[in-house]
Design an enzyme around this catalytic site. Structure first.
Site, PDB file in Angstrom:
ATOM      1  N   ARG A  12       0.862  -1.187   0.000  1.00  0.00           N
ATOM      2  CA  ARG A  12       0.000   0.000   0.000  1.00  0.00           C
ATOM      3  C   ARG A  12       0.890   1.225   0.000  1.00  0.00           C
ATOM      4  O   ARG A  12       1.723   1.386   0.889  1.00  0.00           O
ATOM      5  CB  ARG A  12      -0.921   0.012   1.227  1.00  0.00           C
ATOM      6  CG  ARG A  12      -2.166   0.875   1.027  1.00  0.00           C
ATOM      7  CD  ARG A  12      -2.985   1.034   2.307  1.00  0.00           C
ATOM      8  NE  ARG A  12      -2.226   1.798   3.276  1.00  0.00           N
ATOM      9  CZ  ARG A  12      -2.136   1.496   4.571  1.00  0.00           C
ATOM     10  NH1 ARG A  12      -2.766   0.461   5.065  1.00  0.00           N
ATOM     11  NH2 ARG A  12      -1.410   2.245   5.383  1.00  0.00           N
ATOM     12  N   GLU A  70       4.446   7.253   2.819  1.00  0.00           N
ATOM     13  CA  GLU A  70       5.318   6.080   2.965  1.00  0.00           C
ATOM     14  C   GLU A  70       4.826   4.964   2.054  1.00  0.00           C
ATOM     15  O   GLU A  70       3.685   4.978   1.578  1.00  0.00           O
ATOM     16  CB  GLU A  70       5.356   5.589   4.416  1.00  0.00           C
ATOM     17  CG  GLU A  70       4.039   5.049   4.909  1.00  0.00           C
ATOM     18  CD  GLU A  70       4.164   4.113   6.099  1.00  0.00           C
ATOM     19  OE1 GLU A  70       5.245   3.567   6.368  1.00  0.00           O
ATOM     20  OE2 GLU A  70       3.132   3.907   6.770  1.00  0.00           O
ATOM     21  N   ASN A 125       4.240   0.881   2.164  1.00  0.00           N
ATOM     22  CA  ASN A 125       4.162  -0.234   3.117  1.00  0.00           C
ATOM     23  C   ASN A 125       4.426  -1.561   2.423  1.00  0.00           C
ATOM     24  O   ASN A 125       3.761  -1.889   1.438  1.00  0.00           O
ATOM     25  CB  ASN A 125       2.765  -0.276   3.737  1.00  0.00           C
ATOM     26  CG  ASN A 125       2.449   0.986   4.514  1.00  0.00           C
ATOM     27  OD1 ASN A 125       2.944   1.183   5.622  1.00  0.00           O
ATOM     28  ND2 ASN A 125       1.655   1.874   3.935  1.00  0.00           N
ATOM     29  N   SER A 129      -2.685  -2.884   5.807  1.00  0.00           N
ATOM     30  CA  SER A 129      -4.017  -3.273   6.285  1.00  0.00           C
ATOM     31  C   SER A 129      -5.134  -2.417   5.713  1.00  0.00           C
ATOM     32  O   SER A 129      -4.903  -1.464   4.977  1.00  0.00           O
ATOM     33  CB  SER A 129      -4.034  -3.247   7.812  1.00  0.00           C
ATOM     34  OG  SER A 129      -3.671  -1.983   8.244  1.00  0.00           O
ATOM     35  N   LYS A 144      11.898   3.337   6.271  1.00  0.00           N
ATOM     36  CA  LYS A 144      11.867   4.769   5.945  1.00  0.00           C
ATOM     37  C   LYS A 144      13.211   5.214   5.366  1.00  0.00           C
ATOM     38  O   LYS A 144      13.296   6.112   4.542  1.00  0.00           O
ATOM     39  CB  LYS A 144      11.554   5.597   7.199  1.00  0.00           C
ATOM     40  CG  LYS A 144      10.354   5.125   8.019  1.00  0.00           C
ATOM     41  CD  LYS A 144       9.047   5.416   7.341  1.00  0.00           C
ATOM     42  CE  LYS A 144       7.825   5.226   8.216  1.00  0.00           C
ATOM     43  NZ  LYS A 144       7.358   3.858   8.457  1.00  0.00           N
ATOM     44  N   LYS A 198      11.507  10.527  11.592  1.00  0.00           N
ATOM     45  CA  LYS A 198      10.953   9.161  11.583  1.00  0.00           C
ATOM     46  C   LYS A 198      12.020   8.120  11.896  1.00  0.00           C
ATOM     47  O   LYS A 198      13.056   8.085  11.240  1.00  0.00           O
ATOM     48  CB  LYS A 198      10.374   8.827  10.211  1.00  0.00           C
ATOM     49  CG  LYS A 198       9.232   9.712   9.770  1.00  0.00           C
ATOM     50  CD  LYS A 198       8.611   9.168   8.489  1.00  0.00           C
ATOM     51  CE  LYS A 198       7.466  10.032   8.036  1.00  0.00           C
ATOM     52  NZ  LYS A 198       6.804   9.469   6.839  1.00  0.00           N
ATOM     53  N   GLU A 238       7.148   0.755  12.025  1.00  0.00           N
ATOM     54  CA  GLU A 238       5.854   0.750  11.354  1.00  0.00           C
ATOM     55  C   GLU A 238       4.749   0.727  12.400  1.00  0.00           C
ATOM     56  O   GLU A 238       4.971   0.316  13.520  1.00  0.00           O
ATOM     57  CB  GLU A 238       5.706  -0.520  10.494  1.00  0.00           C
ATOM     58  CG  GLU A 238       6.728  -0.682   9.396  1.00  0.00           C
ATOM     59  CD  GLU A 238       6.646   0.413   8.372  1.00  0.00           C
ATOM     60  OE1 GLU A 238       5.529   0.869   8.077  1.00  0.00           O
ATOM     61  OE2 GLU A 238       7.702   0.848   7.879  1.00  0.00           O
ATOM     62  N   GLY A 239       3.554   1.119  11.961  1.00  0.00           N
ATOM     63  CA  GLY A 239       2.378   0.888  12.795  1.00  0.00           C
ATOM     64  C   GLY A 239       1.871   2.100  13.548  1.00  0.00           C
ATOM     65  O   GLY A 239       0.899   2.004  14.282  1.00  0.00           O
ATOM     66  N   ARG A 286      -7.941   7.399   4.788  1.00  0.00           N
ATOM     67  CA  ARG A 286      -8.028   7.545   6.246  1.00  0.00           C
ATOM     68  C   ARG A 286      -8.097   9.031   6.544  1.00  0.00           C
ATOM     69  O   ARG A 286      -7.317   9.809   5.993  1.00  0.00           O
ATOM     70  CB  ARG A 286      -6.786   6.979   6.917  1.00  0.00           C
ATOM     71  CG  ARG A 286      -6.771   5.485   6.981  1.00  0.00           C
ATOM     72  CD  ARG A 286      -5.470   4.975   7.523  1.00  0.00           C
ATOM     73  NE  ARG A 286      -4.365   5.340   6.651  1.00  0.00           N
ATOM     74  CZ  ARG A 286      -3.091   5.093   6.931  1.00  0.00           C
ATOM     75  NH1 ARG A 286      -2.768   4.520   8.069  1.00  0.00           N
ATOM     76  NH2 ARG A 286      -2.144   5.425   6.084  1.00  0.00           N
TER      77      ARG A 286
HETATM   78  P1  ADP Z   1       3.969   4.573  10.137  1.00  0.00           P
HETATM   79  O1  ADP Z   1       4.841   3.527   9.546  1.00  0.00           O
HETATM   80  O2  ADP Z   1       4.030   4.642  11.607  1.00  0.00           O
HETATM   81  O3  ADP Z   1       2.561   4.493   9.588  1.00  0.00           O
HETATM   82  P2  ADP Z   1       4.176   7.058   8.619  1.00  0.00           P
HETATM   83  O4  ADP Z   1       5.356   7.492   7.853  1.00  0.00           O
HETATM   84  O5  ADP Z   1       3.003   6.611   7.810  1.00  0.00           O
HETATM   85  O6  ADP Z   1       4.623   5.942   9.651  1.00  0.00           O
HETATM   86  O7  ADP Z   1       3.729   8.238   9.564  1.00  0.00           O
HETATM   87  C1  ADP Z   1       2.610   8.146  10.439  1.00  0.00           C
HETATM   88  C2  ADP Z   1       1.647   9.309  10.188  1.00  0.00           C
HETATM   89  O8  ADP Z   1       2.335  10.555  10.349  1.00  0.00           O
HETATM   90  C3  ADP Z   1       1.068   9.351   8.780  1.00  0.00           C
HETATM   91  O9  ADP Z   1      -0.068   8.523   8.674  1.00  0.00           O
HETATM   92  C4  ADP Z   1       0.754  10.820   8.610  1.00  0.00           C
HETATM   93  O10 ADP Z   1      -0.485  11.154   9.194  1.00  0.00           O
HETATM   94  C5  ADP Z   1       1.860  11.506   9.414  1.00  0.00           C
HETATM   95  N1  ADP Z   1       2.981  11.876   8.518  1.00  0.00           N
HETATM   96  C6  ADP Z   1       4.045  11.114   8.184  1.00  0.00           C
HETATM   97  N2  ADP Z   1       4.871  11.776   7.342  1.00  0.00           N
HETATM   98  C7  ADP Z   1       4.313  12.975   7.125  1.00  0.00           C
HETATM   99  C8  ADP Z   1       4.680  14.133   6.349  1.00  0.00           C
HETATM  100  N3  ADP Z   1       5.808  14.170   5.634  1.00  0.00           N
HETATM  101  N4  ADP Z   1       3.841  15.211   6.374  1.00  0.00           N
HETATM  102  C9  ADP Z   1       2.700  15.195   7.112  1.00  0.00           C
HETATM  103  N5  ADP Z   1       2.307  14.152   7.866  1.00  0.00           N
HETATM  104  C10 ADP Z   1       3.094  13.050   7.881  1.00  0.00           C
HETATM  105 MG    MG Z   2       1.804   4.952   7.764  1.00  0.00          MG
END
Ligand code: ADP
Ligand code: MG
Length: 536
Positions: free
Chosen positions: A134, A153, A155, A160, A350, A418, A422-423, A510
């Site tokens: 995804r 990101e 996945n 899920s 990441k 970051k 994950e998660g 979402r």
């Molecule tokens: P995870 O693997 O924990 O899902 P993500 O990279 O998806 O990590 O980050 C978690 C959440 O943080 C995302 O669902 C989003 O809402 C927010 N986020 C992550 N990166 C960004 C970004 N560059 N700008 C704005 N929001 C972000």
């Molecule tokens: Mg995410």
């Protein structure tokens, strides 16, 4: 146009309309298994003995607007992204170079890498790999530039909500069209629901059909077929194994896939919590190393596992003890096709995403991983990257650009930090970044990457159905996920995957409150949503 769309949406509801819509949503979700097991915070365990209750998944009352051009771009790129990550997971040397300094300081990555090395030493019993992917995006709408699609990101493990996202699109479509599209009873009239020629907004009027369930299960079925006949003597019936968390609440999302896998493809599957892997699976001592599963409810029947589909093991908390790492190792060395393999899981770091953003005069990784694609395709892919920086400086005298940006409060304010996790719930945001970095040893900084914040539309609003049963209207941020699957074969000694199955299909939206930085549904930050597409 785009701005006015967000300002005048969703339609206003009076008290009676809101009560009717909320009641309809509460009934529809339970009737159609758009549900989760409630957390103990919502239903204390003394009222939920045996964990038998289910409740509605968090959902929005309306679909959210999204520009069709960006939705189409995300869909159009998915098969290229699938291929990119298949190529990365096929190049162990490149991955090792990228992850080496992180493995030195991060036990979780080090344990995964050690499993890979152990299995390589023994020799791989399976050269096919499956990815159910995804790719997550937000709509970037800076004050001083055009809107664009930006990737949050990619996945590669436990991607899920394919199951429940199909149901949300169906629910919003039902609400927009029942008893007739001209006069829906649950939604007041709004130009975004009007897809006729004379509508002031060019719109689909309702969510596009979501094919995530059929796409993801077709990926599992393709791997199951490619595995071929049982490798056991005598031959055993075959199955897919869903490896799940012991305390999983998102069960119905997973059951949507396993039920469809049986109904449409005739393939049986079983759910196995991580703590039970060692008790109910064995790897046969033959050179082929088939993985044998004995269902605890019928120990007289054994199955051979064709595909291990992980809906667990993506977070350190899933490895409660050394047994769990032993179980992961045992599954990895077996002949079952892993979804994902350890290398594919690591490819989703990441850090990899950050390294991919480099471009000439530095290394242009996209070109080397995707040599057959045109420059314009690679540019379209590149255009989805937000600026990202390493926090490691090979020369301590010259701080890396990322370190400068992260330590200065003025620039940190437009970034997210970051770790390789994950998660949800792991990131550090904006003004918290400089203080956080100073609170940990500098030798640990390289575990993190710094990413520029994406700026979604400011005026977007929607109603979310809260866990207490009330509806809350507020400013929101939406994140679009596009599902894809890829099955490939690796030839020993080659880094070019032979792609056997590569598909795109289905989406997840979402939507979270604008005040929340994080975005996970399972983590309790977001609601499941669907899109209504507009042309601008
Ligand atoms: P995870 O693997 O924990 O899902 P993500 O990279 O998806 O990590 O980050 C978690 C959440 O943080 C995302 O669902 C989003 O809402 C927010 N986020 C992550 N990166 C960004 C970004 N560059 N700008 C704005 N929001 C972000
Ligand atoms: Mg995410």
């Amino acid at each position: 146009m785009a701005n006015t769309i967000y300002t005048h949406y969703p339609p206003e509801l009076d008290g009676q309309q809101e009560a009717f819509l909320v009641q309809t949503v509460k009934n529809w979700t339970v009737e159609h298994a758009l549900t989760v097991r409630p957390s103990a915070a919502i239903v204390p365990s003394e009222f939920n003995s045996g964990n038998m209750l289910a409740t509605n998944a968090p959902v929005t009352l309306f679909p959210s607007p999204f520009p069709e051009s960006c939705f189409d771009q995300a869909r159009g790129l998915q098969r290229v992204y699938n291929e990119l990550y298949a190529a990365i997971a096929s190049d162990e040397q490149w991955l090792e170079t990228v992850l080496k300094e992180l493995i030195e300081v991060d036990d979780f990555l080090a344990n995964l890498w050690k499993i890979y090395l152990d299995v390589r030493r023994e020799g791989h019993a399976q050269h096919l790999s499956l990815g159910l992917f995804r790719s997550d995006y937000m709509l970037h709408t800076p004050d001083d530039g055009p809107k664009s699609l930006r990737q949050v990101e990619f996945n590669t493990i436990s991607s899920s909500f394919g199951g429940l996202s199909c149901r949300v699109a169906e629910m919003h479509t039902h609400l927009a069209t029942y008893p007739s599209p001209q006069h829906p009873i649950a939604y007041p009239p709004h130009p975004l629901f009007n897809n006729s020629e004379d509508s002031p907004i060019k719109t689909t009027g309702r969510p596009p059909v979501n094919t995530a369930i059929s796409t993801l299960t077709a990926g599992l079925a393709a791997a199951h077929q490619a595995y071929g006949p049982s490798k056991s003597t005598p031959q055993l019936p075959t199955c897919v194994l869903f490896v799940v968390q012991d305390t999983e609440r998102n069960v119905f999302d997973q059951l949507a896939l396993s039920s469809y896998l049986h109904k449409e493809h005739g393939i049986p599957s079983f759910r196995l919590p991580t703590s039970k892997i060692t008790a109910y699976t064995t790897v046969a001592g033959t050179p082929e190393r088939p993985l044998i599963y004995t269902p605890p409810s019928d120990t007289s029947t054994q199955y051979e596992v064709t595909v291990v589909y992980y809906r667990a093991f993506y977070a350190p908390t899933d490895y409660t003890d050394a047994h769990a790492w032993g179980a992961r190792h045992s599954l990895e060395r077996s002949a079952a096709i892993k979804c994902p393999s350890v290398l594919l899981q690591l490819a989703g770091s990441k850090k990899v995403q950050q390294v991919l953003t480099s471009k000439p005069p530095g290394p242009y990784h996209l070109k080397s991983f995707l040599p057959k694609h045109t420059d314009s395709t690679l540019e379209s892919l590149r255009s989805t990257f937000a600026p990202q920086y390493s926090l490691s400086s090979s020369d301590p005298a010259v701080p890396a650009e990322g370190i400068k940006l992260a330590l200065d409060p003025a620039t940190a304010a437009n970034h997210v930090l970051k770790p390789q996790r994950e998660g949800g719930g792991n990131n550090i945001y904006r003004s918290n970044i400089p203080g956080f970095l100073k609170s940990i040893p500098e030798s640990q900084w390289k575990q993190y990457i710094l990413m520029e914040l994406i700026h979604p539309p400011k005026d977007a609003k929607n109603f979310a159905l809260r866990s207490d049963g009330a509806a809350a209207l507020g400013n929101v941020i939406s994140e679009l996920g596009i599902f894809g699957t890829c099955l490939w074969r690796n030839t020993p000694g080659s880094t070019a995957p032979e792609i056997l199955h590569n598909t795109e299909g289905g989406y997840l939206l979402r939507t979270k409150s604008k005040e929340s930085d994080e975005g996970g549904v399972a983590a309790g930050f977001s609601s499941l949503d669907s899109v209504i597409l507009y042309k601008d």
